[in-house]
Structure formats: structure tokens, C-alpha cells
Design an enzyme around this catalytic site. Structure first.
Site, PDB file in Angstrom:
ATOM      1  N   ASP A 142      44.030  22.065   1.013  1.00  0.00           N
ATOM      2  CA  ASP A 142      44.256  23.120   0.018  1.00  0.00           C
ATOM      3  C   ASP A 142      45.503  22.812  -0.814  1.00  0.00           C
ATOM      4  OD1 ASP A 142      42.540  24.014   2.080  1.00  0.00           O
ATOM      5  OD2 ASP A 142      42.963  26.099   1.583  1.00  0.00           O
ATOM      6  N   HIS A 201      46.517  24.656  -3.788  1.00  0.00           N
ATOM      7  CA  HIS A 201      47.134  25.941  -4.162  1.00  0.00           C
ATOM      8  C   HIS A 201      48.215  25.796  -5.233  1.00  0.00           C
ATOM      9  CE1 HIS A 201      45.171  28.880  -1.696  1.00  0.00           C
ATOM     10  NE2 HIS A 201      45.409  28.227  -0.576  1.00  0.00           N
ATOM     11  N   ASP A 218      40.338  25.749  -3.024  1.00  0.00           N
ATOM     12  CA  ASP A 218      41.628  26.416  -3.208  1.00  0.00           C
ATOM     13  C   ASP A 218      42.592  25.528  -3.984  1.00  0.00           C
ATOM     14  OD1 ASP A 218      40.597  28.595  -1.951  1.00  0.00           O
ATOM     15  OD2 ASP A 218      42.043  28.645  -0.311  1.00  0.00           O
ATOM     16  N   ASN A 272      37.687  29.994  -1.308  1.00  0.00           N
ATOM     17  CA  ASN A 272      37.649  31.447  -1.463  1.00  0.00           C
ATOM     18  C   ASN A 272      38.524  31.915  -2.628  1.00  0.00           C
ATOM     19  OD1 ASN A 272      39.844  30.676   0.378  1.00  0.00           O
ATOM     20  ND2 ASN A 272      40.236  32.869   0.578  1.00  0.00           N
ATOM     21  N   HIS A 273      39.555  31.141  -2.984  1.00  0.00           N
ATOM     22  CA  HIS A 273      40.397  31.547  -4.115  1.00  0.00           C
ATOM     23  C   HIS A 273      39.691  31.324  -5.448  1.00  0.00           C
ATOM     24  CE1 HIS A 273      44.327  32.720  -2.312  1.00  0.00           C
ATOM     25  NE2 HIS A 273      43.746  32.149  -1.264  1.00  0.00           N
ATOM     26  N   HIS A 305      41.260  25.876   4.302  1.00  0.00           N
ATOM     27  CA  HIS A 305      41.295  27.341   4.374  1.00  0.00           C
ATOM     28  C   HIS A 305      42.399  27.904   5.263  1.00  0.00           C
ATOM     29  CE1 HIS A 305      39.993  31.432   3.999  1.00  0.00           C
ATOM     30  NE2 HIS A 305      39.609  31.541   5.255  1.00  0.00           N
TER      31      HIS A 305
END
Length: 216
Positions: A24, A26, A53, A79-80, A185
């Protein structure tokens, strides 16, 4: 309802020298660029696959989102990304904003327009990516492949694909049907491997490392 061909995608790794999977990101664009240099990643010959993500929480979500335009980069949806898409579709953005989506509200009009165009690319991201390497088959999804056996275009619970931590928490064991499974995740202090399952979100945005794994 999503069709199986929209949920799954397949890549033949023979088209690249090396294939890397990254945890991830981010919004940690600069950290990713540093790690790619350290790994001697060659954008002319190599492919980078994200477990999803790309956005939220970190300093440069727009820069990370723009990577989807690069020929050397691909991703499954996290999910983001899904929260962002749901917010844009419904105008109900509370969940996304509570989980780091507030960067979008601070964009200039020009950058917001760029982000909207990039969200269209996010709509095309698969939930599950199968990478056929020279000697092994790898399956990449954001949080889990919620079944004991993998099968191409098998119907699975897409909410669990993006959100489930059950396998990791319970160390539920491996998955048959492919050689390796790669997930993100859940931020961990270090990469976790059991059976043929690998968790590579090592909390880059929370002060941890950004994990890359070479699968070819």
C-alpha cells in the site's frame, strides 16, 4: 452487477524483464520513487503491480494516482480507491473523508479536474489480477481472495476482497489453484508470509517501510 471479466484481469509476465509487487503506497510518492531506484527498477523493461490503496493519508495522492497512466505501472483496486469511486458516484463522501480522502477537497480546480480524469482509470481497475510468470502463477488482490481454492473468474465476495482481515488474523492457511497470493490492506511491522500467502503492507504512510517483492 459486475461481470467476471471486469473483476479479473490476467497479465503475461514474459513481456517484462522483472515484475515487482508493491504494498500500500497511500500517497507516499517520493518514498516509492526512492525504493524503485534502490531496486534498480527499469521502467523500459520492468512492471510494477500495486496491491491497491495508491491514495489517501500520504502527502501526494494525486501523484500516485497519476502513476496509472504509466505503461510500467498497474494495480488492483483497494478499498480506498473504491471509497473514492463510491463518493464521486453518490456525493456521499463522509466515509472517504474520514479515511484520508480530504486531500481531494484541498486541490486546486485544475488538479481536481486531473483527479476526476484519473478516477475514471480507477473504474477500470480489477479486483483480482493473475500474473503468469515463467515458472509460477501469482494472484494479487487488495485484502484477500476469500476462498480456499483460486479459479479464474470464480465468483467471490468483492467486499471481502477489499476489506477482509480474517485470513491474516486467523492465519487460516494457504490457497490452492495458484502458486502465490499477494495482499496488502493491513499495515504490519514487517512482511508476513505463511503457506503461499504474502502480506506486504508494511505501513509506509505510518512511518514504516514500503515493501517491494520481485516475482519475476
Amino acid at each position: 452487477m459486475m461481470r467476471p471479466e471486469e473483476i479479473y484481469q490476467r497479465i503475461e509476465a514474459k513481456n517484462w524483464r522483472h515484475v515487482w509487487v508493491v504494498g500500500d503506497i497511500h500517497g507516499c510518492f517520493s518514498m516509492l520513487m526512492k525504493r524503485l531506484r534502490e531496486c534498480r527498477f527499469d521502467p523500459q523493461q520492468d512492471l510494477l503491480v500495486s496491491v491497491g490503496d495508491l491514495i489517501d493519508r500520504g502527502p501526494d495522492s494525486l501523484g500516485c494516482l497519476a502513476l496509472l497512466r504509466e505503461s510500467w505501472m498497474t494495480a488492483v483496486r483497494g478499498n480506498h480507491e473504491q471509497m473514492a469511486l463510491d463518493a464521486r458516484a453518490s456525493s456521499q463522501s463522509t466515509l472517504w473523508l474520514m479515511n484520508g480522502g480530504d486531500w481531494f477537497t484541498r486541490l486546486t480546480a485544475e488538479h481536481a479536474a486531473q483527479a476526476e480524469a484519473l478516477f475514471i482509470l480507477c473504474q477500470r481497475l480489477p479486483w483480482i489480477l493473475e500474473v503468469r510468470c515463467r515458472h509460477s502463477t501469482h494472484v494479487i488482490a487488495h485484502a484477500d481472495y476469500p476462498a480456499s481454492t483460486y479459479q479464474w473468474q470464480k465468483k467471490v465476495d468483492l467486499h471481502q476482497v477489499l476489506w477482509s482481515r480474517e485470513r491474516l488474523i486467523n492465519k487460516r492457511g494457504g490457497i490452492s489453484g495458484a502458486d502465490h497470493f499477494w495482499f496488502g490492506h493491513t499495515p504490519l511491522r514487517r512482511r508476513m508470509d505463511f503457506a503461499n500467502v504474502h502480506y506486504i503492507d508494511t505501513g509506509a504512510v505510518f512511518g514504516g517501510q514500503l515493501t517491494l517483492a520481485r516475482i519475476q
